[in-house]
Design a protein around this motif. Structure first.
Motif, short mmCIF file in Angstrom:
data_model
loop_
_atom_site.label_atom_id
_atom_site.label_comp_id
_atom_site.label_asym_id
_atom_site.label_seq_id
_atom_site.Cartn_x
_atom_site.Cartn_y
_atom_site.Cartn_z
N LEU A 235 11.32 -15.15 -2.25
CA LEU A 235 10.21 -14.29 -2.65
C LEU A 235 10.18 -13.02 -1.79
CD1 LEU A 235 7.89 -14.15 -4.67
CD2 LEU A 235 6.43 -15.20 -2.92
N VAL A 236 10.48 -13.17 -0.51
CA VAL A 236 10.56 -11.99 0.38
C VAL A 236 11.63 -11.03 -0.12
CG1 VAL A 236 11.14 -11.22 2.72
CG2 VAL A 236 9.65 -13.20 2.40
N LYS A 237 12.77 -11.57 -0.56
CA LYS A 237 13.84 -10.72 -1.09
C LYS A 237 13.39 -9.99 -2.35
CE LYS A 237 17.66 -13.33 0.88
NZ LYS A 237 18.79 -14.23 0.62
N GLU A 238 12.63 -10.68 -3.22
CA GLU A 238 12.10 -10.01 -4.42
C GLU A 238 11.14 -8.90 -4.04
OE1 GLU A 238 10.73 -12.33 -7.84
OE2 GLU A 238 11.67 -14.08 -6.90
N ASN B 47 0.83 -1.21 0.00
CA ASN B 47 0.00 0.00 0.00
C ASN B 47 0.86 1.26 0.00
OD1 ASN B 47 -2.52 -1.28 -0.06
ND2 ASN B 47 -2.54 -1.51 2.15
N ARG B 48 2.00 1.19 0.66
CA ARG B 48 2.90 2.35 0.73
C ARG B 48 3.37 2.79 -0.65
NH1 ARG B 48 8.75 2.59 2.17
NH2 ARG B 48 9.11 4.59 3.14
N ILE B 49 3.53 1.83 -1.58
CA ILE B 49 3.96 2.19 -2.94
C ILE B 49 2.79 2.23 -3.92
CG2 ILE B 49 6.32 1.38 -2.59
CD1 ILE B 49 5.59 -1.10 -4.29
N GLY B 50 1.58 2.05 -3.39
CA GLY B 50 0.39 2.20 -4.22
C GLY B 50 0.14 1.06 -5.20
N ILE C 46 11.20 -4.77 -4.79
CA ILE C 46 10.07 -4.01 -5.34
C ILE C 46 9.67 -2.87 -4.41
CG2 ILE C 46 7.60 -4.16 -5.93
CD1 ILE C 46 8.24 -7.11 -6.86
N PHE C 47 9.63 -3.16 -3.10
CA PHE C 47 9.25 -2.14 -2.11
C PHE C 47 10.38 -1.16 -1.82
CE2 PHE C 47 6.51 -5.71 -0.09
CZ PHE C 47 5.48 -5.49 -0.99
N ASP C 48 11.61 -1.48 -2.27
CA ASP C 48 12.79 -0.67 -2.01
C ASP C 48 13.06 -0.56 -0.51
OD1 ASP C 48 15.06 0.76 -2.71
OD2 ASP C 48 13.99 2.68 -2.75
N VAL C 49 13.04 -1.73 0.16
CA VAL C 49 13.34 -1.82 1.58
C VAL C 49 14.28 -3.00 1.81
CG1 VAL C 49 11.11 -0.83 2.26
CG2 VAL C 49 11.36 -3.32 2.15
#
Length: 173
Positions: free
Chosen positions: A50-53, A12-15, A57-60
């Motif tokens: 998958l968490v790393k991917e 949600n943070r990245i829409g 994507i989330f840039d975190v």
């Protein structure tokens, strides 16, 4: 927050919609949003790759997604108890109010835990004083330790890279 809640929060943070995120992760058709809904509801738990991917994507940092399950106050308390056991976190009474701090006999000034908390305190002070925005503060937290300028740590190579060097050096002997 449990992992499903963290995924939803960062999505949600990245829409992004569940479908968009699922497709970006390589899930096709109807499975894309279904799979993401399963992860967010915790009917399924994503594998670490998958968490790393998702983290990319989330840039975190991936660890920002996989924080311990503290979605209840009891879960939070047990997390704090574990931190007391592992890192010397202590609760103390300051004018009738509970405060958390490091036990100096376990975590002396200059220790890794002390340095990390000081880095966090520095960023929190900058936010409080208006030196940085909430977005900059969140970026620092969610990418930690990548954006930490407080500490002077040496980057350690990954285990895979270390194994590769050992293997290559063994070949040359």
């Amino acid at each position: 927050m449990a992992i499903g809640q963290r995924i939803k929060y960062f999505r949600n943070r990245i829409g992004m919609t569940q479908k968009q995120l699922g497709e970006k992760l390589g899930f096709k058709g109807k499975t894309s949003d279904v799979r993401m809904a399963q992860y967010e509801s915790e009917a399924r738990v994503p594998k670490i790759d998958l968490v790393k991917e998702m983290a990319q994507i989330f840039d975190v940092d991936a660890r920002a997604i996989t924080v311990p399950n503290i979605d209840t106050y009891v879960g939070l308390m047990h997390t704090l108890f574990a931190l007391e056991d592992m890192y010397g976190l202590k609760i103390t009474n300051v004018e009738g109010e509970p405060y958390l701090c490091l036990d100096r006999s376990i975590s002396a000034p200059g220790s890794s835990a002390d340095e990390m908390l000081r880095a966090w305190m520095q960023q929190a002070d900058k936010l409080k004083n208006g030196e940085i925005s909430k977005e900059e503060y969140d970026e620092w937290r969610y990418k930690y330790p990548a954006l930490d300028t407080y500490q002077k740590r040496v980057k350690v190579p990954s285990q895979e890279l270390s194994d590769y060097f050992v293997q290559e050096l063994s070949k040359k002997k």
